[in-house]
Motif scaffolding. Structure first.
Motif, PDB file in Angstrom:
ATOM      1  N   MET A   1       0.844  -1.192   0.000  1.00  0.00           N
ATOM      2  CA  MET A   1       0.000   0.000   0.000  1.00  0.00           C
ATOM      3  C   MET A   1       0.887   1.253   0.000  1.00  0.00           C
ATOM      4  SD  MET A   1      -3.345   0.174   0.392  1.00  0.00           S
ATOM      5  CE  MET A   1      -4.617   1.281   0.405  1.00  0.00           C
TER       6      MET A   1
ATOM      7  N   THR B   1       2.231   4.922   0.851  1.00  0.00           N
ATOM      8  CA  THR B   1       2.261   5.759   2.047  1.00  0.00           C
ATOM      9  C   THR B   1       2.139   7.208   1.625  1.00  0.00           C
ATOM     10  OG1 THR B   1       3.657   4.186   3.211  1.00  0.00           O
ATOM     11  CG2 THR B   1       3.616   6.413   4.067  1.00  0.00           C
ATOM     12  N   THR B   2       1.405   7.976   2.402  1.00  0.00           N
ATOM     13  CA  THR B   2       1.201   9.389   2.097  1.00  0.00           C
ATOM     14  C   THR B   2       1.193  10.200   3.385  1.00  0.00           C
ATOM     15  OG1 THR B   2      -0.166  10.942   0.853  1.00  0.00           O
ATOM     16  CG2 THR B   2      -1.318   9.256   2.149  1.00  0.00           C
TER      17      THR B   2
ATOM     18  N   GLU C   1      -0.908   5.036   5.417  1.00  0.00           N
ATOM     19  CA  GLU C   1      -1.257   4.505   4.104  1.00  0.00           C
ATOM     20  C   GLU C   1      -2.315   5.375   3.423  1.00  0.00           C
ATOM     21  OE1 GLU C   1      -4.611   1.159   5.198  1.00  0.00           O
ATOM     22  OE2 GLU C   1      -2.509   0.560   5.197  1.00  0.00           O
TER      23      GLU C   1
ATOM     24  N   THR D   1      -6.208   7.017   4.405  1.00  0.00           N
ATOM     25  CA  THR D   1      -6.355   7.371   5.812  1.00  0.00           C
ATOM     26  C   THR D   1      -7.267   8.579   5.999  1.00  0.00           C
ATOM     27  OG1 THR D   1      -4.253   6.370   6.404  1.00  0.00           O
ATOM     28  CG2 THR D   1      -5.095   8.041   7.904  1.00  0.00           C
TER      29      THR D   1
ATOM     30  N   SER E   1      -0.179  10.233  -3.672  1.00  0.00           N
ATOM     31  CA  SER E   1       0.969   9.339  -3.532  1.00  0.00           C
ATOM     32  C   SER E   1       1.069   8.498  -4.798  1.00  0.00           C
ATOM     33  CB  SER E   1       0.820   8.463  -2.287  1.00  0.00           C
ATOM     34  OG  SER E   1      -0.400   7.756  -2.326  1.00  0.00           O
TER      35      SER E   1
ATOM     36  N   VAL F   1       3.139   0.549  10.809  1.00  0.00           N
ATOM     37  CA  VAL F   1       2.704  -0.420   9.810  1.00  0.00           C
ATOM     38  C   VAL F   1       3.480  -1.707   9.947  1.00  0.00           C
ATOM     39  CG1 VAL F   1       1.600  -0.022   7.614  1.00  0.00           C
ATOM     40  CG2 VAL F   1       3.381   1.503   8.272  1.00  0.00           C
TER      41      VAL F   1
END
Length: 165
Positions: A1, A3-4, A56, A59, A82, A165
């Motif tokens: 996934m 990430t941002t 992720e 969110t 992202s 995570v």
């Protein structure tokens, strides 16, 4: 996934709900959240806080969903684009409910073609004014309502949190 990063802006909340907002955000981010609550000058008896997060993609939607049920709360959640995922912006006010928009890499709101066509059809049939429909698609009513609370927050502390995570 992917990430941002993003930011949760709580513009107004009564003191009794402050710990509930922290608990909800912590549950989504997977880490305890303790915000620096400051009085909201634009709304007597209300508080405000900001939370920068890294987690992720998706969110922001989870945070908005968790907080939208509390009618005494005004908030915004932003999420940066992202890899392979557009950015998002959510705004909530008790009077207007939830606004959601997809944002591009420069933060601009991107309105899907079908939503523009629907606005044009409503205007052509006399059901709505085209300018008002486009302003709704861009979140203008939410911006108008939240603007006094945004300015009141200038200089407020911001805390960064990273999701485990």
């Amino acid at each position: 996934m992917a990430t941002t990063r993003g930011v949760l802006y709580v513009h107004t909340v009564p003191s009794a709900l402050c710990p509930h907002v922290e608990w909800a955000a912590g549950g989504i981010l997977g880490v305890p959240v303790k915000l620096d609550w400051t009085p909201q000058p634009a709304a007597q008896g209300q508080y405000r806080a900001e939370l920068s997060w890294q987690a992720e993609a998706g969110t922001a939607a989870k945070l908005a969903s968790a907080l939208r049920g509390w009618q005494k709360l005004r908030f915004e959640v932003t999420e940066e684009p992202s890899n392979g995922v557009e950015g998002e912006r959510y705004s909530f006010t008790p009077a207007l409910g939830v606004f959601h928009a997809t944002t591009g890499v420069h933060g601009d709101i991107m309105v899907p073609e079908d939503r523009l066509k629907a606005a044009m059809l409503k205007a052509a049939s006399g059901e709505a004014d085209l300018t008002e429909e486009v302003e709704r698609l861009l979140g203008r009513p939410w911006d108008d309502e939240l603007e006094p609370f945004r300015y009141a927050g200038d200089g407020a502390p911001v805390r960064w949190l990273h999701q485990v995570v």
